[in-house]
Design an enzyme around this catalytic site. Structure first.
Site, short mmCIF file in Angstrom:
data_model
loop_
_atom_site.label_atom_id
_atom_site.label_comp_id
_atom_site.label_asym_id
_atom_site.label_seq_id
_atom_site.Cartn_x
_atom_site.Cartn_y
_atom_site.Cartn_z
N LYS A 14 78.29 -28.01 53.02
CA LYS A 14 79.39 -27.13 52.57
C LYS A 14 79.99 -27.62 51.25
O LYS A 14 80.16 -26.87 50.31
CB LYS A 14 80.54 -27.11 53.60
CG LYS A 14 80.16 -26.67 54.98
CD LYS A 14 81.38 -26.65 55.89
CE LYS A 14 81.98 -28.01 56.19
NZ LYS A 14 81.20 -28.86 57.09
N ARG A 89 88.69 -24.58 61.16
CA ARG A 89 87.87 -25.35 62.08
C ARG A 89 88.18 -25.02 63.53
O ARG A 89 87.51 -25.54 64.43
CB ARG A 89 88.14 -26.83 61.86
CG ARG A 89 87.09 -27.50 60.94
CD ARG A 89 87.46 -28.91 60.88
NE ARG A 89 86.60 -29.95 60.54
CZ ARG A 89 86.38 -30.45 59.33
NH1 ARG A 89 86.84 -29.83 58.29
NH2 ARG A 89 85.70 -31.53 59.16
N ARG A 125 75.45 -40.15 51.71
CA ARG A 125 76.26 -39.51 50.68
C ARG A 125 77.43 -40.40 50.23
O ARG A 125 77.94 -41.22 50.98
CB ARG A 125 76.79 -38.16 51.15
CG ARG A 125 77.97 -38.25 52.09
CD ARG A 125 78.46 -36.87 52.49
NE ARG A 125 79.52 -36.97 53.47
CZ ARG A 125 80.02 -35.95 54.13
NH1 ARG A 125 79.54 -34.73 53.93
NH2 ARG A 125 81.00 -36.11 55.00
N ARG A 158 82.59 -42.55 52.46
CA ARG A 158 83.84 -42.30 53.18
C ARG A 158 83.92 -43.23 54.38
O ARG A 158 82.91 -43.50 55.02
CB ARG A 158 83.87 -40.85 53.68
CG ARG A 158 84.25 -39.87 52.63
CD ARG A 158 84.01 -38.43 53.05
NE ARG A 158 84.40 -38.12 54.42
CZ ARG A 158 84.34 -36.89 54.93
NH1 ARG A 158 83.93 -35.88 54.17
NH2 ARG A 158 84.69 -36.66 56.18
N ARG A 169 82.17 -36.33 65.29
CA ARG A 169 82.56 -35.15 64.52
C ARG A 169 81.65 -33.96 64.85
O ARG A 169 82.10 -32.81 64.90
CB ARG A 169 82.51 -35.46 63.02
CG ARG A 169 83.81 -36.12 62.55
CD ARG A 169 83.66 -36.98 61.32
NE ARG A 169 83.13 -36.32 60.16
CZ ARG A 169 82.56 -36.96 59.15
NH1 ARG A 169 82.45 -38.28 59.16
NH2 ARG A 169 82.10 -36.30 58.12
#
Ligand code: AMP
Length: 211
Positions: A14, A89, A125, A158, A169
């Site tokens: 996203k 969400r 990432r 992160r 998650r």
């Protein structure tokens, strides 16, 4: 005002696609995860709570996130069109978003079924701490940080991008966010894209949907 909603599991791309749309069309990306991380970085009272909640891979309360989203949306740089990344969400957030007027609304679901691929993507990432731009770690061994080519900030891993938290998650996503798909299908604004492919292939489909 045109509203483009990008949703999908963590790691479905996203943020990357929202960055690409922002770059090419100038649509502004509003990523609620970035808003949450800003509070954490600034060590505000909310930020302290967010650190605990998001550190476990859980969702912050609906009313708080809706308030933050509205505040961001009210800023002057948001004109003509905006992309929402990571929001709504939950069904309650989706209902709150519907209460905010838009001339046109498009919801795009980036579908990614393979949990191991999701985890692999997320673990590779780096995210800019300043503007939220996303980079892939490359090289052997992979870099722990890179300079953001967009804003000059530093992109790093992160703190919630660890395997345990990512799996949590994904679970939270299945429970809370999946019902949001039905909500947008019922509103007749729903599109689905296979997010297991390359960034370029996904982007091309996204452009087809939007144009
Ligand atoms: P993200 O960058 O979208 O993965 O978001 C990082 C974290 O921020 C999530 O794991 C949640 O704890 C929190 N968060 C971001 N967006 C929302 C949202 N719409 N509702 C609730 N919590 C959120």
């Amino acid at each position: 005002m045109k509203r483009i909603i990008l949703f999908g599991a963590p790691g479905s791309g996203k943020g990357t696609q929202a960055d690409a749309l922002e770059e090419k069309y100038g649509y502004k990306k509003i990523a609620t995860g970035d808003l949450v991380r800003t509070e954490i970085a600034e060590k505000t009272e909310l930020g302290m709570q967010f650190k605990y909640i998001s550190g476990k891979g859980e969702l912050v309360p609906d009313d708080v996130i809706v308030r933050m989203f509205k505040k961001r949306l009210g800023q002057k740089d948001i004109k003509n069109a905006y992309i929402v990344d990571g929001f709504p969400r939950t069904l309650s957030q989706a209902e709150a978003l519907s209460g905010i007027e838009a001339d046109e609304e498009i919801a795009v679901y980036l579908k990614l079924g393979d949990e191991d691929l999701v985890v692999k993507r997320i673990l590779s990432r780096l995210t800019c701490t300043q503007c939220g731009a996303i980079y892939r770690t490359e090289g052997d061994p992979p870099a722990n940080e890179v300079k953001c080519t967009r804003c000059g900030g530093i992109a790093e891993r992160r703190s919630d991008d660890t395997e345990d938290v990512v799996r949590r998650r994904i679970h939270v996503y299945r429970e809370a966010t999946k019902p949001v798909i039905r909500y947008y299908k019922d509103r007749g604004v729903f599109h689905e894209i296979d997010a297991s492919r390359t960034i370029e292939e996904i982007f091309k489909d996204l452009e087809d949907v939007l144009n």
